[in-house]
Design an enzyme around this catalytic site. Structure first.
Site, PDB file in Angstrom:
ATOM      1  N   GLY A  13       0.840  -1.210   0.000  1.00 55.60           N
ATOM      2  CA  GLY A  13       0.000   0.000   0.000  1.00 55.60           C
ATOM      3  C   GLY A  13       0.862   1.241   0.000  1.00 55.60           C
ATOM      4  O   GLY A  13       0.567   2.227   0.675  1.00 55.60           O
TER       5      GLY A  13
ATOM      6  N   HIS B 283     -10.040  34.041  -6.010  1.00 49.50           N
ATOM      7  CA  HIS B 283     -11.311  33.498  -5.526  1.00 49.50           C
ATOM      8  C   HIS B 283     -12.251  33.265  -6.702  1.00 49.50           C
ATOM      9  O   HIS B 283     -12.373  34.135  -7.545  1.00 49.50           O
ATOM     10  CB  HIS B 283     -11.985  34.473  -4.552  1.00 49.50           C
ATOM     11  CG  HIS B 283     -13.333  33.966  -4.140  1.00 49.50           C
ATOM     12  ND1 HIS B 283     -13.473  32.920  -3.254  1.00 49.50           N
ATOM     13  CD2 HIS B 283     -14.590  34.319  -4.540  1.00 49.50           C
ATOM     14  CE1 HIS B 283     -14.770  32.659  -3.095  1.00 49.50           C
ATOM     15  NE2 HIS B 283     -15.464  33.493  -3.865  1.00 49.50           N
TER      16      HIS B 283
ATOM     17  N   GLY C 252       8.108  -2.249  -3.825  1.00 46.00           N
ATOM     18  CA  GLY C 252       9.324  -1.422  -3.862  1.00 46.00           C
ATOM     19  C   GLY C 252      10.090  -1.625  -5.149  1.00 46.00           C
ATOM     20  O   GLY C 252       9.619  -2.289  -6.077  1.00 46.00           O
TER      21      GLY C 252
END
Ligand code: FAD
Length: 483
Positions: free
Chosen positions: A180, A457, A282
């Protein structure tokens, strides 16, 4: 006469190094035995993100009614078309890189390199005679490949590595993912959004338990995975696998070897059956046939090449960059690229030191994750005077308008001065938002610097600004604390 630089490996380390070296006037030879662009363009960053774009489109199609759009009929993924789109994206980028290399007159030799001496490399092309390249400086950028785990043989049919998972010709009905970490969780979302029932097995006590990833972000990710019906087992590993019928695999999960005091419950074995098992535990260095032993290059016990802060190996004039340096130096494409720029300047007489202090990382889950700097526990472990402030995306206008409200921005800062120590984002476009935080960290900015900077914004970046206001005890879009 210009300096001759030989670079082995044309991934984001090697090809960027070649471009920069040519810009600086060097005579450059770049050697690549598989595909220009390396893992990143061909088997990593880009193909996964192209697949993710299709998976995201599929997920959005499933939510169209939320946006007031009626869809009549079913939405189904067309895997050959998704793969063709991914291949086209990769090809476009690889072709672009080849053209840039050509424009800079980089001599690209396609074949496998073997280093004979620091100034001589033999290249064996797929066909024909070997050629020898002479150079003044050598940069090794041969990258990494999926690591194997003893007792779990990748067979390319039932048990896959990430290279093989990228070329699936159908969505498996169910997929078990061992690991994971970044690659495992990215595939988990892609496959789940395309219709697979996904289970992730992770040996640590949290998902993406990497040092730079804030534990709170892992918790938010775990919550979002549950909402997406992606199952996961923490503190577990696969203890054995058995074939099941013609096309399935049965895995027995047992306690993780990292678990210090397993409880009775931890010790209980769980069986999971799936059509495919992806092993993503890995990476290992790529150095086969490269002749590193002959050079006497320092490598650690796992084979990762050791360099000094200027990225030079113990052999004068030989530099190494990118994934070949292993996890202690952060295995990401943009790190390989940054290292390439440093190594090339040093090849040409510079004294640049590679700075790993403000390296952002991005994880392309849904929502995305991105981190830079120290996590809260890391900062506390260093004995710093720390405060951590969180602001949720759901409080802001743009995420609400987009319907992407899950996640948060967390700012870790020095309580006395307000100096930023780390920023950890999980939420929409986190991998883009982290750029502002990375620059702020690099420039030694404070929470006040970010809070006082005017942000558009409505925008997602306002959430970063609000987290900075929170770090000054004055968040604007949050009710006043009850007195
Ligand atoms: P590589 O890209 O591995 O390139 C090395 C090259 O050297 C290869 O092309 C290889 O063929 C060549 N080579 C090896 N030996 C020889 C030889 N003897 N002769 C000639 N050529 C040789 N990173 C990110 O930053 N973002 C992401 O989103 C991301 N997603 C990823 C997803 C997956 C599934 C994977 C596997 C990786 C991902 N990565 C991501 C990591 C990223 O791909 C690597 O960090 C990056 O590619 C490392 O670059 P590099 O130049 O060091 O090596």
């Amino acid at each position: 006469m210009s300096v001759r630089i030989t670079i082995v490996g044309a991934g984001p380390g090697g090809y960027i190094g070649a471009i920069r070296a040519a810009q600086l006037g060097a005579e450059v030879t770049l050697i690549e035995r598989e595909a220009v662009g390396g893992t990143c363009l061909n088997r990593g960053c880009i193909p996964t993100k192209a697949l993710k774009a299709s998976a995201d489109a599929m997920a959005l199609a499933g939510r169209l009614s939320e946006f007031g759009i009626r869809l009549e009929g079913a939405v189904r993924p067309d895997i050959p078309a998704i793969q063709a789109r991914k291949d086209k994206v990769v090809q476009t980028l690889v072709t672009g890189v080849r053209k840039i290399l050509e424009s800079y007159k980089v001599r690209l030799i396609e074949g496998a390199a073997e280093v004979l001496t620091p100034d001589r490399v033999r290249v064996q092309p797929g066909e024909g005679e070997a050629v020898e390249v002479a150079g003044d400086r050598l940069i090794l950028a041969t990258g990494s490949r999926p690591a194997n785990i003893p007792g779990l043989a990748v067979d390319g049919t039932r048990i896959l590595n990430s290279d093989q998972a990228l070329v699936l010709d159908a969505v498996p009905a169910d997929m078990l993912i061992l690991g994971g970490g970044v690659i495992g969780v990215e595939f988990a979302f892609i496959l789940s959004q395309l219709g697979s029932r996904v289970t992730v097995v992770e040996a640590l006590d949290r998902l993406v338990g990497l040092p730079g990833v804030d534990p709170d972000s892992s918790r938010v990710l775990e919550r979002e995975m549950k909402k997406s019906k992606i199952a996961f087992h923490l503190n577990k590993t696969i203890v054995r696998t058995l074939p099941e019928g013609e096309n399935r695999v049965r895995a027995i999960l047992g306690p993780s070897p990292f678990l210090e005091n397993p409880t009775e419950r931890d010790r209980q074995e769980v069986a999971v059956s799936a059509e495919r098992l992806l092993v993503s535990i890995g990476r290992a260095p790529v150095a086969d046939g490269l002749g590193l032993e002959r050079l006497g290059l320092d490598r650690d016990a796992r084979g990762w090449v050791q360099v000094n802060e200027r990225l030079e190996t113990n052999v004068a004039g030989v530099y190494a960059i990118g994934d070949l340096l292993g996890p202690s130096k952060i295995m990401l494409a943009h790190v390989a690229t940054a290292e390439a720029l440093v190594a090339v300047e040093n090849c040409l007489g510079g004294r640049r030191v590679m700075d790993y202090d403000a390296v952002p990382s991005g994880i392309f889950t849904s929502p995305e994750m991105a981190d830079v700097g120290l996590t809260e526990p890391e900062a506390r472990d260093r004995g710093l005077d720390v405060r951590a402030d969180v602001f949720l995306f759901r409080a802001m206008g743009k995420p609400q308008a987009m319907g992407e409200i899950a996640g948060q921005v967390k700012i870790v800062s020095e309580a006395s001065s307000g100096r930023l120590l780390g920023v950890h984002i999980i939420g929409p476009h986190a991998t883009d938002l982290i750029a502002e935080a990375t620059l702020a960290l690099r420039l030694g900015a404070t929470a006040a610097d970010v809070a006082e900077t005017i942000h558009v914004h409505p925008s997602l970046s306002e959430t970063v600004m609000e987290a900075a206001h929170a770090a000054l005890d004055a968040p604007l879009h949050r009710p006043a604390a009850k007195s």
